[in-house]
Every structure is written in structure tokens, then in C-alpha cells.
Design a protein around this motif. Structure first.
Motif, PDB file in Angstrom:
ATOM      1  N   PRO A  32       0.987  -1.004   0.145  1.00 40.13           N
ATOM      2  CA  PRO A  32       0.173   0.153  -0.221  1.00 40.13           C
ATOM      3  C   PRO A  32       0.534   1.870  -0.239  1.00 40.13           C
ATOM      4  N   ASP A  33       2.287   0.703   0.271  1.00 39.44           N
ATOM      5  CA  ASP A  33       2.635   2.905   0.336  1.00 39.44           C
ATOM      6  C   ASP A  33       3.724   2.854  -1.476  1.00 39.44           C
ATOM      7  N   LEU A  34       2.431   2.018  -2.297  1.00 42.27           N
ATOM      8  CA  LEU A  34       3.028   2.918  -3.726  1.00 42.27           C
ATOM      9  C   LEU A  34       1.755   3.328  -3.965  1.00 42.27           C
ATOM     10  N   ILE A  35       0.666   3.355  -3.389  1.00 43.71           N
ATOM     11  CA  ILE A  35      -0.312   5.072  -3.787  1.00 43.71           C
ATOM     12  C   ILE A  35      -0.514   5.670  -2.855  1.00 43.71           C
ATOM     13  N   THR A  36       0.089   5.988  -1.612  1.00 44.11           N
ATOM     14  CA  THR A  36       0.455   6.745  -0.793  1.00 44.11           C
ATOM     15  C   THR A  36       1.524   8.311  -1.316  1.00 44.11           C
ATOM     16  N   PRO A  37       1.568   8.890  -1.976  1.00 41.94           N
ATOM     17  CA  PRO A  37       0.109   9.297  -2.872  1.00 41.94           C
ATOM     18  C   PRO A  37      -0.213   8.509  -4.019  1.00 41.94           C
ATOM     19  N   VAL A  38      -1.505   8.685  -4.726  1.00 42.33           N
ATOM     20  CA  VAL A  38      -1.403   8.295  -5.716  1.00 42.33           C
ATOM     21  C   VAL A  38      -0.292   8.096  -7.200  1.00 42.33           C
ATOM     22  N   LEU A 773     -10.878   2.365  -3.219  1.00 44.90           N
ATOM     23  CA  LEU A 773      -9.159   3.910  -3.587  1.00 44.90           C
ATOM     24  C   LEU A 773      -8.744   2.882  -4.368  1.00 44.90           C
ATOM     25  N   LEU A 774      -9.086   1.427  -4.366  1.00 41.43           N
ATOM     26  CA  LEU A 774      -8.236   0.567  -5.575  1.00 41.43           C
ATOM     27  C   LEU A 774      -8.308   1.087  -6.775  1.00 41.43           C
ATOM     28  N   ALA A 775      -9.772   1.425  -6.675  1.00 41.40           N
ATOM     29  CA  ALA A 775     -10.537   0.747  -8.366  1.00 41.40           C
ATOM     30  C   ALA A 775     -10.140   2.779  -8.944  1.00 41.40           C
ATOM     31  N   ALA A 776     -10.218   3.765  -7.810  1.00 41.89           N
ATOM     32  CA  ALA A 776     -10.207   5.173  -8.194  1.00 41.89           C
ATOM     33  C   ALA A 776      -8.522   4.616  -8.145  1.00 41.89           C
ATOM     34  N   ALA A 777      -7.836   4.705  -7.419  1.00 41.33           N
ATOM     35  CA  ALA A 777      -6.295   4.684  -8.149  1.00 41.33           C
ATOM     36  C   ALA A 777      -5.760   3.955  -9.299  1.00 41.33           C
ATOM     37  N   ILE A 778      -5.826   2.952  -9.977  1.00 41.50           N
ATOM     38  CA  ILE A 778      -5.738   2.198 -10.681  1.00 41.50           C
ATOM     39  C   ILE A 778      -6.462   3.124 -11.559  1.00 41.50           C
ATOM     40  N   ARG A 779      -7.437   3.984 -11.587  1.00 41.43           N
ATOM     41  CA  ARG A 779      -7.945   4.505 -13.080  1.00 41.43           C
ATOM     42  C   ARG A 779      -7.701   5.916 -13.297  1.00 41.43           C
ATOM     43  N   ALA A 780      -6.875   6.391 -12.590  1.00 42.17           N
ATOM     44  CA  ALA A 780      -5.833   7.529 -12.254  1.00 42.17           C
ATOM     45  C   ALA A 780      -4.348   6.794 -13.245  1.00 42.17           C
ATOM     46  N   ILE A 781      -3.919   6.314 -12.339  1.00 38.04           N
ATOM     47  CA  ILE A 781      -2.754   5.880 -12.520  1.00 38.04           C
ATOM     48  C   ILE A 781      -2.342   5.103 -14.916  1.00 38.04           C
ATOM     49  N   ARG A 782      -3.303   4.285 -14.882  1.00 39.25           N
ATOM     50  CA  ARG A 782      -4.309   4.165 -16.198  1.00 39.25           C
ATOM     51  C   ARG A 782      -4.634   6.103 -17.399  1.00 39.25           C
ATOM     52  N   SER A 859      -7.566  12.259 -15.568  1.00 35.45           N
ATOM     53  CA  SER A 859      -9.071  11.716 -14.597  1.00 35.45           C
ATOM     54  C   SER A 859      -9.995  11.721 -14.745  1.00 35.45           C
ATOM     55  N   ASP A 860     -10.561  11.354 -15.900  1.00 33.23           N
ATOM     56  CA  ASP A 860     -11.973  10.102 -16.178  1.00 33.23           C
ATOM     57  C   ASP A 860     -13.159  11.051 -16.113  1.00 33.23           C
ATOM     58  N   GLU A 861     -12.765  12.313 -16.157  1.00 30.71           N
ATOM     59  CA  GLU A 861     -13.856  12.664 -15.958  1.00 30.71           C
ATOM     60  C   GLU A 861     -13.975  14.275 -16.966  1.00 30.71           C
ATOM     61  N   VAL A 862     -15.263  14.542 -17.414  1.00 31.82           N
ATOM     62  CA  VAL A 862     -15.359  15.919 -18.257  1.00 31.82           C
ATOM     63  C   VAL A 862     -15.164  17.239 -17.336  1.00 31.82           C
ATOM     64  N   ARG A 863     -14.597  17.593 -18.220  1.00 31.12           N
ATOM     65  CA  ARG A 863     -14.136  19.159 -17.176  1.00 31.12           C
ATOM     66  C   ARG A 863     -14.508  20.484 -18.379  1.00 31.12           C
ATOM     67  N   THR A 864     -13.813  21.949 -17.369  1.00 28.92           N
ATOM     68  CA  THR A 864     -13.515  22.623 -18.429  1.00 28.92           C
ATOM     69  C   THR A 864     -12.422  23.533 -18.089  1.00 28.92           C
ATOM     70  N   TYR A 865     -12.292  24.174 -19.294  1.00 29.97           N
ATOM     71  CA  TYR A 865     -10.280  24.608 -19.096  1.00 29.97           C
ATOM     72  C   TYR A 865     -10.951  25.842 -19.890  1.00 29.97           C
ATOM     73  N   PRO A 866     -10.034  26.792 -19.338  1.00 32.45           N
ATOM     74  CA  PRO A 866     -10.253  28.084 -19.845  1.00 32.45           C
ATOM     75  C   PRO A 866      -8.652  28.119 -20.845  1.00 32.45           C
TER      76      PRO A 866
END
Length: 879
Positions: A32-38, A773-782, A859-866
Motif C-alpha cells: 500500500p505504500d506505493l499509492i501513498t500518494p497515488v 480506493l484501489l479502483a480509483a487509484a488504478i483508474r487515475a494511474i491508467r 482524470s476520467d471526467e468531463v472538465r472545463t478549461y480556460p
């Protein structure tokens, strides 16, 4: 080049990139130390997995055979094939048990990201190789020394040629080829046997002393003939003046190819020392559980009016611990255990006052109102998860300071894991079987050889001491009975009842492996069935097989429970224990010798009143209370009258009230309150002036410094409390009175600390992540890895490293609008409001008002960028 060779990973990052999400989840769960932080991407994950601290932590969680496999890889060529590794582990003669267990060990190392590469090119991560490879400062556990190439690196070319010639090899043109020829000779079994056949007998004895390590020896400036023979042929090579080493290749030949003297592919079995009836075990454990509740209640009742003072550095003084041990009628280590258990359960804490003392918490009053089984379950759960270790009390810390009960420095992060593991091993035995302690310790040392190692080589390491304490504390608490795990103790672990399908008691005998799916694996290490730590495959795997990962909690693995699971298990344990605890009684047996016998536990109102009216003389299966003038006076001081006491005893005694006891109550009541003590500083008044004359004439009253103010009043130069105690010591029964002249009723004042939370366990490292947390971390890493590795079309000048793309505002806007029409994804450089720059892969949806709305793959989400914060944009390459 073959397609397989072309697709082989060239780095740990590429190997991780080839894993599926389940395999990555297994890695992050075990480390678990490998995803602290992700991590931002897989490259950063691989870098973090290769750091010294993380690798050390991963190595410490390997069992002995997996560690031996890693040690063998550290002395093997880099990279090494699976066959080379098998030869090092099993030797020239082979070993079926080792060969059967090796795929699992390699699979464990791969899952832990300590080994990567295909079976023809196995690579130990560089940091692990540096930690495990032999060196003069850090000898290898294998006992092997440096290779011929390493040992001759500083040797002159002329000397190398002399060795080659003496070994019967032709001379070469350079040192590199000469060293290669010598290495080839030492790795050729037939030629080496012929060379050693001509060695003098003393020379062979020298080699036999060095072969299993340490490989270094001392020689004089003028060595003996047999040593000269070895030195001339390179069988011993100089490393420093007066020091020689046995080359690794020579040692492996003498060992018949084995890297370890004794490979240990299978864990030692946990042997039963005795077997008892399950009913006897449960009854004994229930009796201990009831005693535990009574002991904790007695401890906190003793501290009810304010316990011992808190030391300046924290904790109990040695004197207070001894006093507590005497009050509980136990040894000091056991008293420390009960105090620490109450503290871990949140029942006792410091009151936080200026004159700081220990006191019961408000939670203690709530705990007293719960049913006995639930009270025990709370204590058992606190013990199982606490990192505070009572066994350390009385020892010394790193600064040579004494460790005090309830003081700092008692947390050991490995304690919960060891307790849980010890109980799990007990659950693996037949129901009613008590284990042999030494076999339990041997099993723990096999499962965590590095964690239990001591530099001085002593066997009684911290992990072993924790295990011994766990066994004794489980017996004190009633988790075990007669050394065997009880039914409610089994439920506390979350294990199925003994005899149920898939339960621990129905599992194979210790030392054999049964994967969670029930398939049998002959010769595989039992870690696959019940050892904590690395995820292992459920079926036998050969070289190159992919390892399936199980995410459900198998009954055979008994890993520590989550907080929610532990709450369910604790409730189940309480339900099993409840029928085994004795029912409280509503009566006692009065005897003519001024004693009362309670043949079992008493209901709380009866026990509380009897505790005021009499003193406990002995405890055990039946508690004996003794009535004395002081105890009866204590009840009268609490506001009871003689009639109340007679009625109470008549109601709750199964035998008639003995005449001596009735006389004792009446006699004390007749004298009680005849003298009155109040505050002048203090005074004594009595209607009987003859009694006051008697007191004045008594020499024992000299310390009270009494003088007569009136025929019925004496004044004292001391406080009322001291005056009361002094007169009582002289045999009188004075009563305190208020300023209005009324008798003061004295009741025990229950001193409580402010609301306190139980001490939090001190974790050894980051806690294992949950599924969310595992699912979110893997999604962010991918997503981050996609952004970092996505192929891009060139944008102007070629970009160097992580440089952000740069385009003009007009080009950025045009590219974005085109991507909206085509639905393509693009690569952008973005600087947020804090000035942090990042690279992202986005799929633009809409461009308007100076903003672009897009789906961000990173980030696997819809975002708005200036738009003004986008440094540049580039199209992704077609492939």
C-alpha cells in the motif's frame, strides 16, 4: 528478432503496463505504500516500487522460500532464466519439492513487483539485488562470495595469466578473455572435478570450511603449500592484503549447484501439544472470560475515587503498579496487561487535571450496563487490534529509559498482525487441540524471516516475544481455553465454525497447501492456503503462466478483517459466549464466622452493596466476604441504618443471619454517631462528657491536640478528616456532621475523566486500501499513463522530455474546434491557477466563451478549461 523477444518488457514500468487491473490491484493491496500518494502514471509507480524503503518493506513480508528465491536471483546472472534459477534452488541432483514450490515463489515475487521479465529473462529489481547480493560489508544469506570477474577486477593482467596457466588453460591475449576462460572452467562440472582431484587433502579441507560461508579467510604473507596450491589456480582469490575469498563459481561447484544449504519450500507444521474436548475448551475459556470481566471491574473500582498519579513522562510508577498487582492479587506483568487492556478499550484515561491521575472514563459506566458477553467482546476486540504491548512494561527503550504501564513507547505496529496470525494458526488445528509453542514460533519465523531476524542471531526476537505474549494473553482473556482456540475465539477471527466446509478446522494439516478454490497443489508452500501477505495463484502454475488473482476473502486465508467485518465477527463471538457465562445470583450464604460466601457471580446491586458492607477475603469460583466493625461502619456512613442492614441480609441470604453478625451490626450501630466531628478547625461533641474525658485521657489522642471548649465539646488543631481517622483508629465510631449539625452521609465519589477516545493503533505503514480506493487509484494511474505515453504528432520543434506543447492562441483555438467536429482526442499542455503544469489527453466537446469543455482521459471526467491556460495543443498520432 522473434515477436516474443520484441514484446518482452525492457523495464519494470513496461512490465507493469502489461498487467491487467486485477494484477495491479493485487500489487497495490500487498504494497500500500506505493499509492501513498497515488502515482501519476505507471512509470512513477515503477520508480516508487524500486526505492530502497519500499523494497525493504516488501522483502520483510516475504516468506522464507520466496526470500530464498530472491536471494538466489541476486547471485544469479542478470538476467537469469527460470531453468538457471531452478538449478540454483534444487541443485544438480534436483528436488521435486523445491521444483513444485518454485513457480509459486516466482509468482509471489512477480506480483510484488520484485521480479519482472519473461521466464527466459528474469530480473530482480536493482534495489533488491543491491540489498541481497553478496559484498564484504553485507554478506549474502546464501554464504556465496563474489564471482571470478568481480574478485579479479583489481588484479594485474600478469597475475591473471599466471592463474590461467596454473589451472591448465592456454594463455590469452587480454584479461577479459582470461577471466572468461577461468569462469568457464569453474562452471564446467567435469573439468572442475578433474582439477580438484589433484588437490592436496589440506586444500580440500580449506575449501570445505569456506564452501557454505562466510567465503572469506585470512592468509599470511607466506602461505602454506596447500594454500599456495589454491591461490595459484584461482580457487582462492585475494581481495585485500591477508584476505582471500572463495569465488562464487567454485563454491557452487562444491555445493553441487545449490545456492542454499537447506532450501525450505514448505512451512513447518504447527504441532498439537495436547488435545481436549471442545466442550471443556469452551467452558474453560468462558470461565477465563468471566474472570477477565471481574478483574477489569475490580481494577477500575479500585481507581473509582481517583486512581494513581500520572508520571511526568506518562504512565504508572513502579510503586503504583505493585500496589495495583496486590489489589488484583496477580503478578505485576499481569496487572500491567489488565491496565493496558482497559486503556485500549477506552475504559480508563488520564483525567487531565493539574494533579493528573488515572480515572475511569464515562464509557466505563456505559460498558457496565452492557450484557457480560458484549462487555467481553469489547475487551477482546480492543486486545486483538491494539498496537500497545503490555509485555514490554519493565523493559528499556532505545534511550535506556524504563517503559511504564500506560506510558509512551509501548506501541509495536506488528502486534495486531502477530496476534491475529497466532490465533489463525490455532484455528488451523483440530478443534480442541492446543499447539506446541515452539512449532508456532518456527512457523512464524518461516513466514516472516526478515521481520523476526535479530542482528545478534538470538532466537527470542520481538516477533517471537509478541507470539508468546499473544498465547498467554489469549488464555487470560478467555479467547483460548487450556491453550486451544475456543468457539467464540474462532468467531472473533471471522472464521467459520469448526467442521464447516471451507473452514479452518476442516482445512488440511499444517504444512500442506490448499488453494482457496479447493484444488490441491502437491508440494506447494502452505502460504498459498493460510499465510498472510502476498497474493498467490489458486492453481499450480508453470514458468510463464499468468497468475490469477483472487479478491474475495477465502475462509482458508484468515486475513485481518476490516472494521466493519470485525464488528460483525465480534457480535458473533458475543452470541456464542453468552450461553457459556454463568448467570448472576441474587443470594449469598452467611456463615457463623462473620463471613458470607457468594457461590457464583452476583447481580450488580447485590455485589455493590455487599462490597460496601463487607471486605473481600478471597476470590475464585466462590467469593468469600468478611464482615468487620470497619466494614459495617462503612455501610452506616453511607446512610444505611442497622434495620436496613438486617433486612438486606435476611433478604439475600439462603441461610439464617448468624447471631454474631447481628450482634456486630447492632453494636457498631449503637456506637455510630455517638461522637460528632465538625469543622472549627475541627471539633468533637458528645452528650456524654465522661466519654470525652476518656478521650482526653487516652495517650493515643495526643497527636490530635484536643482541648475542652465546653463539657460536651472538644476542639482539635487538625482537619475533620484526620480527626475522624484518628478517633476510629482508637476504636471509636464517630460520625461527621454538617455546619447545621446534621450527620453527613459519606458515599464513594465516582471520579471520572472527561470523555476520552480509546488510543488509536499505531500502523506499521499505510493501511491496505479498500476496493473503492484501489479502483480509483488504478483508474487515475491508467489515465495518467495514457497521457504520458500517448503517441503525438510533432508540433513545431521537437519536444524534449516532459516539455509542454507550445502553440499560438489562434492555432490552439482552431485545433480545438476541429477536434470538436471530428470527435478526436488531442494532447494539451495545461497550467492551473497555482502555476502547476501538466500534460493531458482530452476529447473536446464544446468550445465557447473562451472555455473548452472536454472529456479528460487523465482524470476520467468531463472538465472545463480556460483557453488562456492551455499552453499548446497537438494531435495524437494515428497509431
Amino acid at each position: 528478432m522473434s515477436p516474443e523477444a520484441h514484446s518482452a518488457p525492457r523495464s519494470l514500468a513496461e512490465a507493469l503496463r502489461a498487467r491487467d487491473d486485477a494484477s495491479l490491484a493485487a500489487l497495490l493491496r500487498s504494497r500500500p505504500d506505493l499509492i501513498t500518494p497515488v502515482p501519476t502514471d505507471l512509470t512513477q509507480l515503477a520508480t516508487r516500487a524500486g526505492t530502497r524503503a519500499s523494497v525493504l518493506r516488501a522483502l520483510e513480508r516475504l516468506d522464507r522460500f520466496a526470500l530464498q528465491t530472491a536471494e538466489a536471483l541476486a547471485v544469479a546472472p542478470d538476467p537469469a532464466s527460470y531453468d538457471t534459477l531452478l538449478a540454483l534452488m534444487a541443485g544438480d541432483a534436483g528436488d521435486e519439492t523445491v521444483a513444485g514450490a518454485l513457480p509459486r515463489a516466482v509468482g509471489t515475487l512477480r506480483e510484488q513487483a520484485l521480479v519482472w521479465g519473461a521466464d527466459d529473462r528474469l530480473r530482480l529489481v536493482r534495489t533488491a539485488r543491491e540489498l541481497l547480493a553478496p559484498s564484504p560489508q553485507h554478506p549474502s544469506p546464501t554464504g556465496l562470495g563474489p564471482t571470478v570477474q568481480e574478485a579479479t577486477s583489481g588484479m594485474s593482467p600478469g597475475r591473471i595469466q599466471e592463474i590461467v596457466s596454473a589451472a591448465g588453460l592456454p594463455s590469452t591475449h587480454d584479461s577479459v578473455s582470461a577471466v572468461a576462460a577461468l569462469t568457464a572452467l569453474f562452471t564446467d562440472r567435469r573439468k572442475m572435478a578433474k582439477l580438484l582431484a589433484g588437490a592436496p587433502e589440506p586444500a580440500r579441507e580449506v575449501l570445505s570450511r569456506l564452501v557454505w560461508g562466510p567465503p572469506y579467510g585470512q592468509v599470511t604473507a607466506d602461505p602454506a603449500a596447500h594454500l599456495r596450491w589454491l591461490l595459484d589456480r584461482g580457487l582462492l582469490l585475494p581481495t585485500a592484503p591477508g584476505t582471500v575469498v572463495l569465488p562464487r563459481e567454485v563454491a557452487l561447484h562444491l555445493r553441487e549447484g545449490r545456492a542454499h544449504r537447506t532450501p525450505e519450500p514448505l512451512p513447518p507444521a504447527v504441532a498439537p501439544a495436547a488435545t481436549h474436548s471442545p466442550q471443556v475448551v469452551d467452558a474453560t475459556a468462558a470461565g477465563q472470560a468471566y474472570t477477565a470481566l471481574a478483574t477489569v471491574e475490580e481494577l477500575l473500582k479500585d481507581w473509582d475515587e481517583g486512581g494513581p498519579a500520572v508520571l511526568r513522562a506518562g504512565g504508572l510508577s513502579v510503586r503504583d503498579l505493585k500496589r495495583t498487582a496486590v489489589a488484583l492479587d496477580v503478578s505485576e506483568p499481569v496487572a500491567a496487561f489488565w491496565a493496558e487492556l482497559a486503556y485500549a478499550a477506552g475504559l480508563v484515561a488520564s483525567d487531565g487535571e493539574a494533579d493528573e491521575r488515572y480515572a475511569a472514563t464515562p464509557a466505563y459506566d456505559e460498558w457496565l450496563e452492557q450484557p457480560p458477553a458484549e462487555r467481553w467482546a469489547r475487551l477482546a476486540q480492543a486486545w486483538l487490534t491494539a498496537t500497545r504491548t503490555a509485555g514490554l512494561v519493565g523493559g528499556r527503550d532505545t534511550k535506556d529509559r524504563t517503559l511504564s504501564a500506560l506510558g509512551p513507547g509501548l506501541d509495536r505496529s506488528a502486534a495486531p498482525e502477530v496476534r491475529h496470525r497466532v490465533l489463525s494458526l490455532l484455528a488451523g488445528l483440530a478443534q480442541g487441540a492446543a499447539p506446541d509453542t515452539e512449532s508456532v514460533l518456527a512457523r512464524l519465523r518461516w513466514e516472516r524471516p526478515l521481520r523476526g531476524a535479530r542482528r545478534d542471531g538470538a532466537e527470542d526476537d520481538l516477533r517471537s516475544r509478541l507470539a508468546r505474549w499473544a498465547l498467554s494473553e489469549a488464555e487470560l482473556l478467555g479467547v483460548t481455553g487450556r491453550g486451544a482456540l475456543s468457539s467464540h475465539g474462532r468467531a472473533l477471527l471471522g472464521a467459520p465454525p469448526a467442521g464447516k466446509t471451507g473452514g479452518r478446522a476442516g482445512s488440511p494439516a499444517a504444512g500442506t497447501a490448499e488453494p482457496p478454490d479447493g484444488t490441491s497443489t502437491p508440494g506447494a508452500p502452505a502460504q498459498a492456503a493460510d499465510a498472510p501477505g502476498p497474493i498467490v495463484p489458486a492453481e499450480p502454475t508453470g514458468p510463464g503462466d499468468k497468475l490469477p488473482v483472487h479478491h474475495h476473502r477465502s475462509p482458508d486465508r484468515l486475513t485481518p478483517l476490516s472494521s466493519a467485518e470485525q464488528a460483525v465477527a465480534t457480535a458473533a463471538a458475543a452470541r456464542l459466549l453468552a450461553p457459556l457465562l454463568p448467570e448472576p445470583l441474587d443470594h449469598v450464604l452467611l456463615q457463623a464466622d462473620l463471613t458470607a460466601v457468594a457461590p457464583g457471580p452476583l447481580r450488580r446491586p447485590l455485589a455493590d452493596m455487599l462490597g460496601v458492607l463487607a471486605d473481600v477475603e478471597s476470590k475464585g469460583g466462590a467469593t468469600v466476604y468478611r464482615f468487620t466493625p470497619a466494614s459495617v461502619r462503612r455501610a452506616l456512613d453511607a446512610g444505611r441504618t442497622a434495620a436496613d442492614l438486617h433486612a438486606f441480609l435476611a433478604e439475600h441470604s439462603r441461610t439464617p443471619v448468624p447471631q454474631p453478625l447481628a450482634y456486630l451490626i447492632d453494636d457498631v450501630a449503637r456506637k455510630h454517631g455517638h461522637l460528632r466531628v465538625g469543622a472549627a478547625s475541627a471539633y468533637v461533641r458528645c452528650d456524654d462528657d465522661a466519654l470525652l474525658n476518656e478521650i482526653l485521657a487516652d495517650k493515643r489522642a495526643a497527636a490530635l491536640r484536643l482541648r475542652r471548649l465546653a463539657p460536651t465539646v472538644l476542639a482539635a488543631q487538625t482537619d475533620p478528616a484526620t480527626l475522624l481517622e484518628g478517633l476510629r483508629a482508637m476504636g471509636y465510631a464517630p460520625a461527621a456532621e454538617s455546619a447545621e449539625g446534621d450527620v453527613l452521609i459519606t458515599r464513594a465519589h465516582a471520579h471520572r475523566s472527561p470523555p476520552r477516545t480509546a488510543p488509536e493503533p499505531v500502523p506499521e505503514g499505510p493501511p491496505p486500501p479498500d476496493a473503492t480506493l484501489l479502483a480509483a487509484a488504478i483508474r487515475a494511474i491508467r489515465a495518467g499513463d495514457l497521457a504520458a505515453t500517448a503517441p503525438r504528432k510533432p508540433v513545431g520543434e521537437p519536444l524534449a522530455g516532459d516539455e509542454l506543447p507550445r502553440t499560438s492562441s489562434a492555432d490552439t483555438l482552431a485545433t480545438m474546434q476541429a477536434a470538436v467536429l471530428t470527435g478526436d482526442s488531442v494532447w494539451i499542455g495545461y497550467v492551473n491557477a497555482d502555476g502547476a503544469a501538466s500534460q493531458r489527453v482530452i476529447a473536446p466537446i464544446r468550445v465557447e466563451g473562451g472555455f473548452v469543455t472536454a472529456y479528460d482521459h487523465t482524470s476520467d471526467e468531463v472538465r472545463t478549461y480556460p483557453l488562456h491556460r492551455i499552453t499548446g495543443v497537438a494531435e495524437l498520432a494515428d497509431d
